[in-house]
Design an enzyme around this catalytic site. Structure first.
Site, PDB file in Angstrom:
ATOM      1  N   GLU A 156     -51.219  50.926 -35.243  1.00 25.10           N
ATOM      2  CA  GLU A 156     -51.952  50.949 -36.614  1.00 25.10           C
ATOM      3  C   GLU A 156     -52.993  49.505 -36.727  1.00 25.10           C
ATOM      4  O   GLU A 156     -52.582  48.924 -37.525  1.00 25.10           O
ATOM      5  CB  GLU A 156     -51.284  51.057 -38.006  1.00 25.10           C
ATOM      6  CG  GLU A 156     -50.558  52.455 -37.861  1.00 25.10           C
ATOM      7  CD  GLU A 156     -49.758  52.786 -39.068  1.00 25.10           C
ATOM      8  OE1 GLU A 156     -49.501  51.801 -39.824  1.00 25.10           O
ATOM      9  OE2 GLU A 156     -49.638  53.851 -39.393  1.00 25.10           O
ATOM     10  N   CYS A 163     -59.789  32.833 -38.457  1.00 25.95           N
ATOM     11  CA  CYS A 163     -59.257  31.764 -38.024  1.00 25.95           C
ATOM     12  C   CYS A 163     -60.526  30.798 -37.045  1.00 25.95           C
ATOM     13  O   CYS A 163     -61.275  31.453 -36.882  1.00 25.95           O
ATOM     14  CB  CYS A 163     -58.176  31.750 -36.995  1.00 25.95           C
ATOM     15  SG  CYS A 163     -58.453  32.318 -35.238  1.00 25.95           S
ATOM     16  N   GLU A 315     -47.837  60.447 -36.189  1.00 28.84           N
ATOM     17  CA  GLU A 315     -46.950  60.351 -37.419  1.00 28.84           C
ATOM     18  C   GLU A 315     -47.174  61.263 -38.654  1.00 28.84           C
ATOM     19  O   GLU A 315     -48.172  61.194 -38.801  1.00 28.84           O
ATOM     20  CB  GLU A 315     -46.977  58.910 -37.923  1.00 28.84           C
ATOM     21  CG  GLU A 315     -46.421  57.618 -37.007  1.00 28.84           C
ATOM     22  CD  GLU A 315     -46.603  56.301 -37.399  1.00 28.84           C
ATOM     23  OE1 GLU A 315     -46.286  56.234 -38.609  1.00 28.84           O
ATOM     24  OE2 GLU A 315     -46.490  55.444 -36.798  1.00 28.84           O
TER      25      GLU A 315
HETATM   26 ZN   LIG Z   1     -58.060  34.575 -35.495  1.00 23.76          ZN
END
Ligand SMILES: [Zn+2]
Length: 682
Positions: A156, A163, A315
């Site tokens: 998933e 970042c 699923e």
């Molecule tokens: Zn990152």
């Protein structure tokens, strides 16, 4: 239609699900019992290793699969195949402790703490190196195992990382996209507005929550980049497995109407489409038939990503989920209906999360084939076993495909751009819902649409609906013109063709890119309505030439320069008397334009006309009935699903019902939640 078998070694459809024996290694009695119960339930496959990293590698570099190999062997000896996951959906504590760059940063640029799942930085070099090591070891150990069916890449995929590594990657991605020319980017993003001009790519941030987040081009490119980043990570995992000798097909499990990434892009790089289907039947806001139609749309979307092969329902919940505000059990018969709906729509698998219910932690109360009681006589176990037996009865449909002639255009860029546009009303844009309502209208006529992207292959379709196609990718105006010119029936709506791929407004009138000629009109204003506004249009009835009035809600466009035939006009307010629905003959085909939002059922005449023009046979189905068809080279299999809680009779159905073995002669009666699979020779 040629059969396309995903797993030639399996005789029939896959029935199985996620299995986590690592939680029960100290209970060999339970592991032994599981295999007996799986066989009794007609289960022939399991998915293992989805979150097993900390068991595979309890401390850095200390890798062993000694726990897994004998279980996989034993399952195979008992006729149960394995889908093996790479374990990158969650990270062991030692990894985050030593390599904090693996942990994602949130939309303020702040690093997360260790924990939860699906929250790694896809671009962290340290994380990738650890992934490379564990994936290589897995492939070296298990590739070419006779019980191994396929590789399940991570789990998933979703979300964004803000970042510094991802920021840098975003800048590099932008530089490549704009030919290393910052002025090209400035032009595309129209940065002169509000003095947002950039001097170099390294000045550009992701759209931080507390930073630059109102440049539409930046926001859209960030989503495109994040799709690329997740796909790049997925490809890195696939390449790692391949380099280590893995030859089995790959998949990654998608999610319902998933928003974060463009699945059209991702799907180019995997072998098989699979998705996790968690409907919420018996809820308090929607009938079961309406709710299941939304699932049906999802199945169609994922089927259409690779239309020349079946997809997988990777699923689904046996009985109940445990992570919603209200977790209501599926009533008797609903499990069968939901599972058969997937197969009807083109899935060759019915798989669950989970085979055995975990004893502790966050999904200990999530439904499972085998409950904590551990017996074969629970209601859910018996329903799963009964379905297992039914799947065997229809195993000849394995590898058969749909053959649909109608499609709805659905683009991720368009979803994102519409939601991000400072226009219309925040609460009623409803692009997804509009696409679904069009899907529902075709389904009510017994005609099953595919869902394709504007850049996709349209060659198999005779009717295409392109609602709210706000963003026109390069060349799409011409592609639409060619489709209609060659005899296609095309319907579009208000809010179409307003911007190009960079989100710059098309100049010279909407719809742009030459579509004004295809539709024979231009749009001058789009007006947003309050829910209380009472606007209506009058449709000139095709059959008796009288007009009748239908309500409009949310949006109405003022058209100008109309040379197309007018099929409906506005009744009131300032647009009174102007065209509201038009049809333009263009080449051999027709281009329909619906300038306002109506209930689709109120304009059913348009659907009937398009289908008749395209020589597509349709039959109005009783309320609550869904019909799907699959084809082999010489047979047609019609699935009829009764999604309502009352018995329903359907006339005009004949053929052999594979589930009951009975011949149906002109009338099929389905009990509440009942299913029939009717076979006819072509
Ligand atoms: Zn990152």
């Amino acid at each position: 239609m040629k059969k396309n078998i995903l797993f030639p070694q399996v005789n029939g459809l896959l029935h199985g699900g996620d299995y986590n024996p690592e939680q029960w290694l100290d209970r060999p009695d339970i592991l032994k019992k599981d295999i007996e119960l799986m066989k009794e339930a007609g289960i022939n496959s399991v998915t293992m290793g989805v979150f097993s990293w900390a068991v595979h590698e309890p401390t850095e570099g200390n890798i062993s699969f000694d726990w897994l190999a004998p279980i996989m062997d034993r399952l195979y000896e008992n006729g149960i195949y394995t889908i093996l996951a790479t374990p990158t959906g969650a990270r062991p504590a030692w990894l985050d402790e030593k390599y904090p760059s693996a942990m994602r940063c949130n939309e303020m640029g702040v690093r997360n703490h260790h924990g939860v799942r699906h929250n790694h930085c896809m671009q962290s070099p340290e994380f990738r190196e650890k992934v490379r090591i564990i994936d290589t070891a897995l492939a070296q150990k298990f590739a070419n195992h006779p019980g191994l069916l396929m590789w399940h890449i991570s789990n998933e995929f979703g979300g964004y990382c803000y970042c510094d590594t991802c920021r840098k990657k975003f800048q590099e991605w932008l530089a490549k996209r704009y030919d290393h020319d910052i002025n090209k980017l400035n032009k595309a993003w129209w940065t002169t507005f509000w003095s947002h001009t950039f001097n170099s790519f390294d000045q550009i941030d992701p759209p931080y929550a507390n930073g630059e987040n109102c440049v539409m081009g930046l926001n859209l490119d960030w989503k495109r980049f994040s799709t690329w980043s997740a796909t790049d990570f997925m490809r890195f995992e696939i390449d790692t497995l391949r380099s280590a000798g893995a030859n089995e097909p790959t998949t990654t499990n998608y999610m319902e109407m998933f928003y974060d990434y463009d699945y059209h892009y991702m799907s180019q790089f995997i072998d098989v489409i699979s998705w996790d289907n968690y409907p919420e039947p018996h809820n308090n806001w929607q009938s079961d038939e309406a709710h299941l139609l939304e699932r049906s749309f999802n199945h169609a979307l994922y089927r259409s990503l690779k239309p020349d092969q079946p997809f997988m329902m990777m699923e689904s919940a046996p009985g109940v989920v445990n992570w919603r505000p209200y977790n209501k059990y599926r009533r008797p018969g609903m499990h069968n209906l939901i599972s058969m709906q997937a197969v009807a729509a083109g899935s060759d698998t019915v798989q669950y999360f989970q085979i055995r219910k975990s004893r502790g932690s966050s999904e200990q109360w999530h439904g499972a084939v085998i409950d904590h009681i551990g017996t074969n006589d629970t209601r859910i176990f018996k329903e799963v076993a009964s379905l297992g037996a039914d799947l065997k009865k229809i195993d000849e449909i394995t590898g058969t495909l749909s053959d649909n002639k109608v499609a709805i255009l659905f683009d991720w860029d368009n979803r994102w751009a519409i939601d991000d546009a400072w226009a219309l009303a925040n609460d009623t844009k409803n692009y997804d819902k509009t696409c679904m309502e069009i899907y529902n209208e075709f389904m009510s006529l017994g005609v099953e649409p595919d869902i394709v992207s504007s850049n996709g292959d349209w060659s198999r379709y005779k009717v295409i609906c392109a609602p709210m196609l706000y963003v026109l990718q390069d060349g799409i105006g011409e592609k639409i013109a060619e489709f209609v010119e060659a005899g296609g029936q095309l319907m579009s709506t208000y809010f179409t063709g307003y911007v190009n791929k960079d989100l710059l407004a098309n100049l010279g009138g909407f719809p742009g890119d030459g579509l004004d000629k295809v539709f024979g009109l231009r749009s001058e204003e789009i007006d947003t309505l309050y829910p209380e506004d009472e606007i209506s249009i009058s449709i000139l009835d095709k059959t008796d030439k009288r007009s009748h009035s239908i309500p409009v809600h949310d949006y109405q466009e003022l058209l100008r320069d109309v040379t197309a035939d007018v099929l409906a006009k506005y009744d009131n307010d300032y647009m009174a008397g102007t065209p509201a629905i038009t049809r333009n003959s263009y080449g051999e085909g027709h281009a329909y334009y619906v300038a306002c939002r109506t209930n689709q059922n109120d304009i059913e005449f348009l659907y009937r006309e398009m289908l008749e023009n395209a020589n597509i046979v349709y039959t109005k189905l009783p309320v609550g009935i869904e019909k799907h068809s699959r084809f082999s080279e010489d047979c047609r299999y019609d699935f009829y699903l009764n999604c309502s809680d009352k018995p329903v009779a359907i006339s005009g159905v004949s053929g052999l019902d594979l589930l009951t073995g009975k011949d149906i002669d002109k009338q099929l009666t389905l009990e509440k939640y009942g299913v029939a699979v009717i076979k006819n020779k072509l």
